[in-house]
Design a protein around this motif. Structure first.
Motif, PDB file in Angstrom:
ATOM      1  N   LEU A 199     -10.761   1.258  -3.847  1.00  0.00           N
ATOM      2  CA  LEU A 199     -10.878   0.161  -2.884  1.00  0.00           C
ATOM      3  C   LEU A 199     -10.168  -1.058  -3.459  1.00  0.00           C
ATOM      4  CD1 LEU A 199     -12.005  -1.123  -0.308  1.00  0.00           C
ATOM      5  CD2 LEU A 199     -14.153  -1.537  -1.524  1.00  0.00           C
TER       6      LEU A 199
ATOM      7  N   SER B   1       0.809  -1.218   0.000  1.00  0.00           N
ATOM      8  CA  SER B   1       0.000   0.000   0.000  1.00  0.00           C
ATOM      9  C   SER B   1       0.843   1.268   0.000  1.00  0.00           C
ATOM     10  CB  SER B   1      -0.915   0.018   1.234  1.00  0.00           C
ATOM     11  OG  SER B   1      -0.149   0.132   2.423  1.00  0.00           O
TER      12      SER B   1
ATOM     13  N   ARG C 297      -9.211   6.241  -0.119  1.00  0.00           N
ATOM     14  CA  ARG C 297      -8.660   4.968  -0.573  1.00  0.00           C
ATOM     15  C   ARG C 297      -8.580   4.002   0.601  1.00  0.00           C
ATOM     16  NH1 ARG C 297      -2.459   4.182  -3.030  1.00  0.00           N
ATOM     17  NH2 ARG C 297      -2.280   1.951  -2.536  1.00  0.00           N
ATOM     18  N   THR C 298      -8.839   2.733   0.320  1.00  0.00           N
ATOM     19  CA  THR C 298      -8.645   1.671   1.311  1.00  0.00           C
ATOM     20  C   THR C 298      -8.001   0.474   0.635  1.00  0.00           C
ATOM     21  OG1 THR C 298     -10.497   2.342   2.735  1.00  0.00           O
ATOM     22  CG2 THR C 298      -9.773   0.047   2.884  1.00  0.00           C
TER      23      THR C 298
ATOM     24  N   PRO D 150     -15.019   4.010  -0.587  1.00  0.00           N
ATOM     25  CA  PRO D 150     -13.795   4.646  -1.103  1.00  0.00           C
ATOM     26  C   PRO D 150     -13.719   4.560  -2.625  1.00  0.00           C
ATOM     27  CG  PRO D 150     -13.289   3.244   0.771  1.00  0.00           C
ATOM     28  CD  PRO D 150     -14.725   3.009   0.452  1.00  0.00           C
TER      29      PRO D 150
ATOM     30  N   VAL E 111     -13.609   9.281   2.371  1.00  0.00           N
ATOM     31  CA  VAL E 111     -12.652   8.180   2.427  1.00  0.00           C
ATOM     32  C   VAL E 111     -12.104   8.023   1.012  1.00  0.00           C
ATOM     33  CG1 VAL E 111     -12.241   5.795   3.072  1.00  0.00           C
ATOM     34  CG2 VAL E 111     -14.031   7.103   4.234  1.00  0.00           C
TER      35      VAL E 111
ATOM     36  N   SER F  48      -6.502   2.825   5.431  1.00  0.00           N
ATOM     37  CA  SER F  48      -7.460   3.796   4.907  1.00  0.00           C
ATOM     38  C   SER F  48      -6.869   5.199   4.937  1.00  0.00           C
ATOM     39  CB  SER F  48      -8.765   3.775   5.712  1.00  0.00           C
ATOM     40  OG  SER F  48      -9.537   2.644   5.391  1.00  0.00           O
TER      41      SER F  48
ATOM     42  N   ALA G 201      -6.232  -3.453   7.180  1.00  0.00           N
ATOM     43  CA  ALA G 201      -6.694  -2.458   6.211  1.00  0.00           C
ATOM     44  C   ALA G 201      -5.926  -1.159   6.405  1.00  0.00           C
ATOM     45  CB  ALA G 201      -8.189  -2.210   6.361  1.00  0.00           C
TER      46      ALA G 201
ATOM     47  N   MET H 203     -17.473   0.262   8.183  1.00  0.00           N
ATOM     48  CA  MET H 203     -17.256   1.696   8.009  1.00  0.00           C
ATOM     49  C   MET H 203     -18.527   2.469   8.359  1.00  0.00           C
ATOM     50  SD  MET H 203     -16.126   3.697   4.510  1.00  0.00           S
ATOM     51  CE  MET H 203     -17.703   3.407   3.707  1.00  0.00           C
TER      52      MET H 203
ATOM     53  N   ALA I 211     -10.089   0.918  10.393  1.00  0.00           N
ATOM     54  CA  ALA I 211      -9.048   1.731   9.754  1.00  0.00           C
ATOM     55  C   ALA I 211      -9.577   3.112   9.358  1.00  0.00           C
ATOM     56  CB  ALA I 211      -8.481   1.007   8.532  1.00  0.00           C
ATOM     57  N   VAL I 212     -10.850   3.192   8.969  1.00  0.00           N
ATOM     58  CA  VAL I 212     -11.419   4.486   8.586  1.00  0.00           C
ATOM     59  C   VAL I 212     -11.535   5.385   9.806  1.00  0.00           C
ATOM     60  CG1 VAL I 212     -13.458   5.646   7.639  1.00  0.00           C
ATOM     61  CG2 VAL I 212     -12.649   3.495   6.616  1.00  0.00           C
TER      62      VAL I 212
END
Length: 785
Positions: free
Chosen positions: A704, A421, A640-641, A701, A638, A625, A623, A668, A734-735
């Protein structure tokens, strides 16, 4: 696109089973509208509809209940109160406390007082409004804080203890304490609660229910009607979503429909309109989590003391297991050297809360993730580094309840996601962005998930199946799991097809019925495929053993010379089509039906010592985010995840990825937009789609990315796969963590503001104001210095 077109142009020959991305068995029916749900069934002659009259107070004694005008209303066929129930009044799933209809006492707004059967749903709904009810209003506990102050609990408290946390905290170089309030969540399934009941010719009842637990429907219907279990058949073909809301709380509708069917000798349908459903059925529990923690200057957790207080509502329902689950997952992915985790089950005069995807696990995880972030900000570290420092690993692998982690994938999984990532590069980019933008701030977070798989109630970890092979080579499997869109039937179909080497369309999974497979467990705890898949495989293995034995004798071959593959049976140098071989076996009187059974090995838990192995294994994931928020309003997106999730050897990669995507988005929503609210009278405010906001396509997102972490399960699960139903929901943390990271950036990452959930724009704005107050305080200290 070219590959997809070419694949579609090829003739359909052999559709393989396990390990392949086979389409959901009802996908075409779903999109064409031909999939039948209960309210789609033809209206039977004489069918009546049900509605209930509800309490308007959260806690009161009923002085007068006058239903004469209700009985006289147009279209009304029958009205019942509690004394008209022929058998058991209480329909609690584990403990008592859930009367089907209230007696003299009501304990939440919306509690049913009486029920009406009428010729139409509209007539029934109009009639219930005509009742005259007088109340003696009693004091009501409406919040977790009220219950804690009164020490009012639906069940006794329970504690996990490891080491001496008080001593470790007191002597630690650094100490912090804090709390977070984590609100619940409305299930908001597309198909609401509904059941239909009709008499059978032998005096029994056939109930069709939108339920995750057909055997519980059978049991409770039998009890309220005072019938033996064999006179009640509960059937479930599919649900339009369940998420735990139909594990225990589908039963009252089935019981009510069955009572009227028995009284009136007519078929009965009971469907809750959306608003009644949102008022009368339970949700995910609110939790108030408090903690004290001691840690060293690197960020190692040395001791932790947690209180997890669940808002259970007026009755136990499934709260014992839910709060237990929160306690079992309060460590999430982290080794706690010394810990006390106390779980309390708070009684409030609100609707009884119930199972929701993840059970209590997500609530426990929010406690430790909040704590980790507070440590990181206190030490001036990236929260990811503190998370990685405390991960379970060989030598640091015992949970607070005494179970050892056997399969260590967390470190590698997180390292791989961190690299894939571009987390470190993006962290620098986020920091630069925040330094150069006055009002817009970005946040970035990587959070892990470790989730135990098995029912915490040991006896539920069992399953059965019934397999039948017909003389044309087609197969029918019946098993105890229910299909709620998650793809269980498809995976069972693949398991059976793989066992006999046939194409999946040769296999059909029939509706779950209690007269086919008895004493089934609910489809919950992420165990649907684990349990029922193994039971189905056992049935396959039994028939296959007989078929192989027959072939060895009939064709004078060894077992190694007999292979089932590609819709054929290889018999030494010769082969037969599967249908021809099955027909030959039938003519030679070889049994073509079998039952299968499975029970989960190894699991146990001693409640007295609070030690054991409640889970067969753990599913893991992580994850990353990234969010952007506007500091002037608290609004955010949001962006990107990235997700990497551990599913063992996937039975169906496409379905697993769909579950991961859906679970993440639902998680989320729980943590950002889905706000359950009650007023100060105990009346739920968020009672319709207009004031309860689930995520939409615009909230997902824009970028995603989901990947599967391929490592076979060390435990002997079905084809070495891992459960994928509940664990992905907690990837949504994560968000929330990224939003908190963005807020913290306004203090130069020196302060971690409180961010209760759901982190709506309003709550994000309040967190930003808390950061601003911290900055002002710091500035004053500098001025004084």
């Amino acid at each position: 696109m070219r590959k997809l077109i070419e694949a579609q142009a090829q003739p359909a020959l052999f559709k393989p089973g396990v390990g392949h991305s086979v389409a959901h068995e009802s996908a075409c029916k779903h999109v064409s509208g031909s999939a039948q749900y209960i309210d789609d069934l033809p209206l039977l002659p004489g069918l009546v509809h049900v509605a209930t009259g509800q309490s308007i107070h959260p806690h009161a004694r009923i002085i007068l209940l006058d239903i004469r005008a209700v009985r006289a209303a147009p279209g009304v066929v029958d009205v019942i109160v509690q004394r008209d129930i022929p058998g058991e009044v209480d329909v609690g799933p584990v403990y008592g406390g859930d009367p089907l209809l209230a007696g003299d006492l009501v304990e939440y707004i919306g509690q049913p007082l009486f029920a009406v059967a009428a010729t139409s749903l509209e007539a029934a709904q109009r009639a219930v409004k005509l009742a005259r009810v007088e109340y003696d209003i009693l004091p009501a506990q409406l919040t977790v804080e009220d219950a804690l102050a009164a020490r009012s609990f639906v069940l006794p408290e329970h504690q996990l203890l490891m080491g001496d946390p008080d001593s470790e905290i007191d002597k630690a170089p650094h100490r912090l304490q804090g709390e977070i309030y984590v609100r619940g969540q409305e299930h908001f399934y597309l198909e609401g609660q509904i059941s239909q009941a009709q008499l059978t010719e032998d005096g029994g009842i056939h109930v069709i229910s939108s339920s995750q637990h057909p055997s519980e429907i059978q049991k409770l219907v039998a009890e309220v009607l005072d019938l033996p279990l064999h006179l009640v058949v509960a059937e479930v073909r599919r649900m339009g979503g369940g998420f735990g809301g139909k594990e225990s709380q589908a039963a009252p509708l089935a019981c009510m429909a069955a009572i009227f069917a028995k009284r009136l000798q007519r078929p009965v349908r009971y469907r809750m309109p959306r608003r009644d459903d949102m008022v009368q059925t339970g949700k995910r529990h609110d939790f108030l989590n408090r903690w004290r923690v001691g840690f060293d200057s690197d960020g190692h957790i040395l001791g932790v003391d947690m209180l997890l207080a669940g808002k259970c509502g007026y009755s136990p329902d499934l709260s014992e297991g839910i709060v237990d689950r929160a306690m079992f997952h309060a460590d999430n992915a982290y080794f706690l050297r010394s810990a006390r985790i106390l779980g309390v089950r708070c009684k409030t005069h609100t609707v009884s809360n119930t199972a929701f995807r993840g059970f209590g696990g997500p609530k426990g995880m929010m406690a430790i993730e909040s704590l980790i972030e507070d440590i990181a900000r206190h030490l001036g570290k990236d929260p990811l580094d503190v998370r990685k420092l405390n991960l379970y690993r060989p030598g640091a692998d015992e949970t607070p309840y005494g179970q050892k982690i056997e399969q260590h994938v967390l470190q590698d999984l997180i390292a791989r996601l961190e690299l894939d990532s571009d987390y470190r590069v993006r962290r620098e980019q986020v920091t630069r962005f925040n330094q150069t933008h006055r009002y817009l701030k970005k946040g970035l977070a990587l959070t892990p998930v470790k989730f135990g798989i098995s029912f915490t109630a040991k006896h539920l970890n069992q399953a059965g199946a019934l397999l039948q092979i017909y003389t044309d080579g087609s197969l029918m499997i019946n098993q105890g799991g229910t299909e709620m869109g998650q793809g269980l039937y498809t995976k069972i179909q693949q398991i059976v097809a793989s066992a006999f080497g046939v194409s999946v369309e040769r296999v059909i999974v029939s509706a779950t019925r209690t007269d086919k497979v008895p004493n089934t467990s609910p489809t919950a705890a992420s165990s649907g495929t684990d349990l029922n898949g193994m039971a189905a495989k056992d049935a396959c293995d039994r028939i296959k053993a007989d078929l192989i034995g027959f072939a060895c004798e009939h064709f004078q071959l060894s077992t190694e010379q007999i292979v089932f593959a590609n819709n054929r049976v290889q018999l030494g140098r010769e082969s037969m089509s599967f249908p021809d071989f099955i027909k030959l076996a039938y003519l030679n009187r070889i049994p073509l039906l079998a039952t299968g059974y499975y029970r989960t090995p190894k699991i146990f838990y001693n409640r007295d010592t609070a030690k054991g192995q409640p889970f067969l294994y753990f599913a893991n994931g992580a994850a990353v985010s990234e969010v952007t928020l506007d500091t002037r309003t608290g609004e955010y997106q949001v962006n990107r995840t990235d997700i990497l999730h551990d599913v063992g050897k996937s039975l169906n990669p496409a379905i697993d990825i769909g579950q991961i995507e859906g679970g993440f988005v639902q998680g989320m929503g729980w943590l950002t937009s889905e706000e359950l609210l009650w007023d100060d009278k105990g009346r739920i405010i968020s009672n319709s789609p207009a004031n309860y906001k689930i995520p939409t396509a615009f909230d997902v997102p824009a970028d995603l990315r989901v990947a599967l972490y391929h490592e076979p399960n060390l435990e002997n699960t079905i084809h070495l796969s891992k459960a994928v139903g509940e664990p992905p929901l907690m990837l949504g943390i994560a968000v929330w963590a990224a939003l908190r990271d963005a807020c913290s950036s306004t203090s130069g990452y020196r302060f971690s503001p409180r961010l209760d959930t759901p982190a709506t724009p309003e709550r994000v704005y309040w967190a930003l104001q808390e950061c601003a107050a911290f900055n002002a305080c710091q500035a004053q200290e500098v001025d004084r210095a």
